[in-house]
Design a protein around this motif. Structure first.
Motif, PDB file in Angstrom:
ATOM      1  N   CYS A 100       0.871  -1.192   0.000  1.00 41.05           N
ATOM      2  CA  CYS A 100       0.000   0.000   0.000  1.00 41.05           C
ATOM      3  C   CYS A 100       0.900   1.232   0.000  1.00 41.05           C
ATOM      4  O   CYS A 100       0.659   2.202  -0.730  1.00 41.05           O
ATOM      5  CB  CYS A 100      -0.884   0.021   1.239  1.00 41.05           C
ATOM      6  SG  CYS A 100      -2.015  -1.368   1.362  1.00 41.05           S
ATOM      7  N   SER A 101       1.956   1.208   0.833  1.00 36.70           N
ATOM      8  CA  SER A 101       2.890   2.324   0.930  1.00 36.70           C
ATOM      9  C   SER A 101       3.580   2.578  -0.411  1.00 36.70           C
ATOM     10  O   SER A 101       3.804   3.726  -0.794  1.00 36.70           O
ATOM     11  CB  SER A 101       3.931   2.024   2.002  1.00 36.70           C
ATOM     12  OG  SER A 101       4.241   0.646   2.024  1.00 36.70           O
ATOM     13  N   GLY A 147       7.357  -3.742   5.512  1.00 32.44           N
ATOM     14  CA  GLY A 147       7.597  -5.063   4.926  1.00 32.44           C
ATOM     15  C   GLY A 147       8.599  -4.933   3.787  1.00 32.44           C
ATOM     16  O   GLY A 147       9.576  -5.678   3.708  1.00 32.44           O
ATOM     17  N   ASP A 148       8.371  -3.957   2.925  1.00 27.14           N
ATOM     18  CA  ASP A 148       9.221  -3.723   1.762  1.00 27.14           C
ATOM     19  C   ASP A 148      10.670  -3.423   2.169  1.00 27.14           C
ATOM     20  O   ASP A 148      11.610  -3.847   1.500  1.00 27.14           O
ATOM     21  CB  ASP A 148       8.629  -2.527   0.998  1.00 27.14           C
ATOM     22  CG  ASP A 148       9.061  -2.450  -0.453  1.00 27.14           C
ATOM     23  OD1 ASP A 148       8.786  -3.409  -1.200  1.00 27.14           O
ATOM     24  OD2 ASP A 148       9.667  -1.435  -0.826  1.00 27.14           O
ATOM     25  N   VAL A 198       2.696  -3.855   9.725  1.00 19.42           N
ATOM     26  CA  VAL A 198       2.028  -5.003   9.086  1.00 19.42           C
ATOM     27  C   VAL A 198       2.230  -4.965   7.572  1.00 19.42           C
ATOM     28  O   VAL A 198       2.635  -3.955   7.009  1.00 19.42           O
ATOM     29  CB  VAL A 198       0.491  -5.018   9.327  1.00 19.42           C
ATOM     30  CG1 VAL A 198       0.135  -5.334  10.755  1.00 19.42           C
ATOM     31  CG2 VAL A 198      -0.147  -3.707   8.887  1.00 19.42           C
ATOM     32  N   GLY A 204       0.132  -4.403   4.990  1.00 16.16           N
ATOM     33  CA  GLY A 204      -1.239  -3.937   4.759  1.00 16.16           C
ATOM     34  C   GLY A 204      -1.833  -4.532   3.495  1.00 16.16           C
ATOM     35  O   GLY A 204      -2.934  -5.081   3.506  1.00 16.16           O
TER      36      GLY A 204
HETATM   37  C1  LIG Z   1       8.577 -10.996  -4.287  1.00 12.18           C
HETATM   38  C2  LIG Z   1       7.246 -10.768  -3.619  1.00 12.18           C
HETATM   39  N1  LIG Z   1       6.944 -11.382  -2.467  1.00 12.18           N
HETATM   40  C3  LIG Z   1       5.764 -11.159  -1.844  1.00 12.18           C
HETATM   41  C4  LIG Z   1       4.849 -10.329  -2.424  1.00 12.18           C
HETATM   42  C5  LIG Z   1       3.507 -10.122  -1.735  1.00 12.18           C
HETATM   43  N2  LIG Z   1       3.441  -8.839  -1.079  1.00 12.18           N
HETATM   44  C6  LIG Z   1       2.986  -7.739  -1.707  1.00 12.18           C
HETATM   45  S1  LIG Z   1       2.973  -6.381  -0.747  1.00 12.18           S
HETATM   46  C7  LIG Z   1       3.587  -7.283   0.568  1.00 12.18           C
HETATM   47  C8  LIG Z   1       3.845  -6.651   1.912  1.00 12.18           C
HETATM   48  C9  LIG Z   1       3.697  -5.159   1.944  1.00 12.18           C
HETATM   49  O1  LIG Z   1       3.951  -4.689   3.242  1.00 12.18           O
HETATM   50  P1  LIG Z   1       4.553  -3.261   3.479  1.00 12.18           P
HETATM   51  O2  LIG Z   1       5.784  -3.078   2.672  1.00 12.18           O
HETATM   52  O3  LIG Z   1       4.702  -3.088   4.945  1.00 12.18           O
HETATM   53  O4  LIG Z   1       3.469  -2.283   2.861  1.00 12.18           O
HETATM   54  P2  LIG Z   1       2.026  -1.842   3.420  1.00 12.18           P
HETATM   55  O5  LIG Z   1       1.061  -2.538   2.498  1.00 12.18           O
HETATM   56  O6  LIG Z   1       1.898  -2.278   4.831  1.00 12.18           O
HETATM   57  O7  LIG Z   1       2.018  -0.372   3.264  1.00 12.18           O
HETATM   58  C10 LIG Z   1       3.796  -8.617   0.229  1.00 12.18           C
HETATM   59  C11 LIG Z   1       4.314  -9.641   1.155  1.00 12.18           C
HETATM   60  C12 LIG Z   1       5.185  -9.693  -3.638  1.00 12.18           C
HETATM   61  N3  LIG Z   1       4.355  -8.820  -4.249  1.00 12.18           N
HETATM   62  N4  LIG Z   1       6.380  -9.931  -4.221  1.00 12.18           N
END
Ligand SMILES: Cc1ncc(C[n+]2csc(CCOP(=O)(O)OP(=O)(O)O)c2C)c(N)n1
Ligand code: SF4
Ligand SMILES: [Mg+2]
Length: 345
Positions: free
Chosen positions: A68-69, A113-114, A142, A144
């Motif tokens: 999402c970020s 996460g990223d 999290v 998201g």
């Molecule tokens: C290589 C890869 N692994 C896993 C995913 C699945 N995935 C997409 S977004 C995400 C986590 C996003 O978390 P964050 O960076 O904290 O962003 P937020 O949505 O919380 O803002 C995951 C695991 C992906 N797109 N590509």
């Protein structure tokens, strides 16, 4: 990714900055994030910082990963360069872009996460190399976008919306030549920090606590969400995402604000004292640990090295962007190559 272009409306009352641009010229597409998401407040703060610094939008490159970020670069600076890369791989793309054109201002926009889970290796090396960038981690603890799994910044002992308990220690994203932490809803603190980060030479890391209104709400209010979804499932696979309002906070330096999130949980934001010295890295680390043990999240400019240099200085690269070099400079001929080879013997 979803794009909703903002309608072009004329706002005669908007004040132009020194470039003759208004706030509107720094905006992007309409956000598709949940109403009340902290990430949108960070986009608004970035828009304000660029407007106030009189930055020409075409001089900015916004790069992100997935999450999402990582969608948020779409919602600001619609006239700037942008690249939405792969999950956790933005730092290497940004490093390459920066090496090719050192004249742009680079925004690396990421999530916890990223940056701290899948992308930790990439993030650490971009910082270690001293890439000149403003790196913003929109930190909600999290994943998201993929429905609320723990990220590597989630606190030990915290519960996910699905009820799971996090038994792992959190990672703290500090270590660059400019390190700051803020809260998405405190624009009085966030905007000046962003402006300082933009003008800093070398990597500037901003960890911005950014509440996720959907997946950190496992208590109380979750029930109506789950109820609607459970009944929705039988007919179609739509999700019901209740709109929430943005959480904002205003408090003085040296004070602790107790901020209640949408799930009823409370985070304690400790804003640094006006006399805090941000030049001592070891002291900064110790202070963070100390306050963390007291259950507080320290916000403000944690550490800065005003004399930091960047990757271009480390590699002694050419002063002009690569795309402005001519054939003669890029292919200086056999004698120059012989000299380079001889220097390695
Ligand atoms: C290589 C890869 N692994 C896993 C995913 C699945 N995935 C997409 S977004 C995400 C986590 C996003 O978390 P964050 O960076 O904290 O962003 P937020 O949505 O919380 O803002 C995951 C695991 C992906 N797109 N590509
Ligand atoms: S799921 Fe969370 S992080 Fe994603 S847009 Fe909604 S509130 Fe923001
Ligand atoms: Mg996240």
């Amino acid at each position: 990714m979803t794009y909703i272009t903002k309608p072009k409306l004329h706002h005669p009352g908007l004040k132009p900055n020194a470039l003759g641009l208004t706030h509107r010229d720094y905006e992007g597409s309409v956000s598709t994030l949940c109403a009340g998401c902290g990430h949108d407040s960070i986009s608004a703060a970035l828009i304000q910082a660029c407007y106030e610094l009189n930055i020409e939008p075409h001089r900015v490159a916004k790069l992100s990963g997935i999450g999402c970020s990582s969608k948020t670069p779409d919602y600001l600076l619609g006239q700037s360069h942008g690249f939405n890369s792969v999950h956790g791989r933005m730092p290497s793309v940004l490093t390459g872009a920066n090496l090719a054109n050192r004249e742009l201002i680079y925004f690396g926009i990421s999530g916890d996460g990223d940056s701290a889970s899948i992308g930790l290796g990439q993030f650490a090396h971009a910082v270690r190399r001293g890439v000149d960038m403003v790196y913003i981690c929109e930190n909600n603890g999290v994943y998201g976008l993929t429905k609320g799994q723990f990220s590597a910044t989630a606190d030990q002992g915290s519960k996910s919306k699905a009820g799971g308990l996090n038994t792992d220690s959190p990672i703290d994203l500090v270590g660059a030549s400019f390190v700051a932490r803020s809260f998405s809803g405190d624009k009085h603190q966030l905007v000046p920090l962003l402006k300082a980060a933009i003008t800093h030479q070398g990597p500037a890391i901003l960890d911005v606590i950014s509440p996720c209104v959907q997946f950190n709400n496992h208590a109380g209010s979750t029930k109506s969400y789950d109820f609607v979804r459970a009944h929705n499932e039988a007919v179609n696979r739509l999700d019901f995402l209740p709109a929430r309002s943005e959480i904002t906070v205003e408090h003085e330096p040296g004070t602790v604000a107790h901020v209640t999130q949408h799930d009823g949980s409370v985070i304690k934001l400790a804003k640094l004292h006006a006399d805090y010295d941000p030049h001592d890295r070891v002291r900064a680390m110790a202070y963070l640990q100390e306050r963390h043990a007291a259950g507080e999240i320290v916000t403000g400019l944690l550490y800065v090295d005003e004399n930091a240099d960047d990757l271009h200085a480390h590699l002694d690269t050419v002063a002009r962007p690569l795309n402005r070099l001519g054939e003669k400079e890029l292919c200086p001929g056999g004698a120059a190559l012989d000299a380079v080879n001889a220097s390695y013997r």
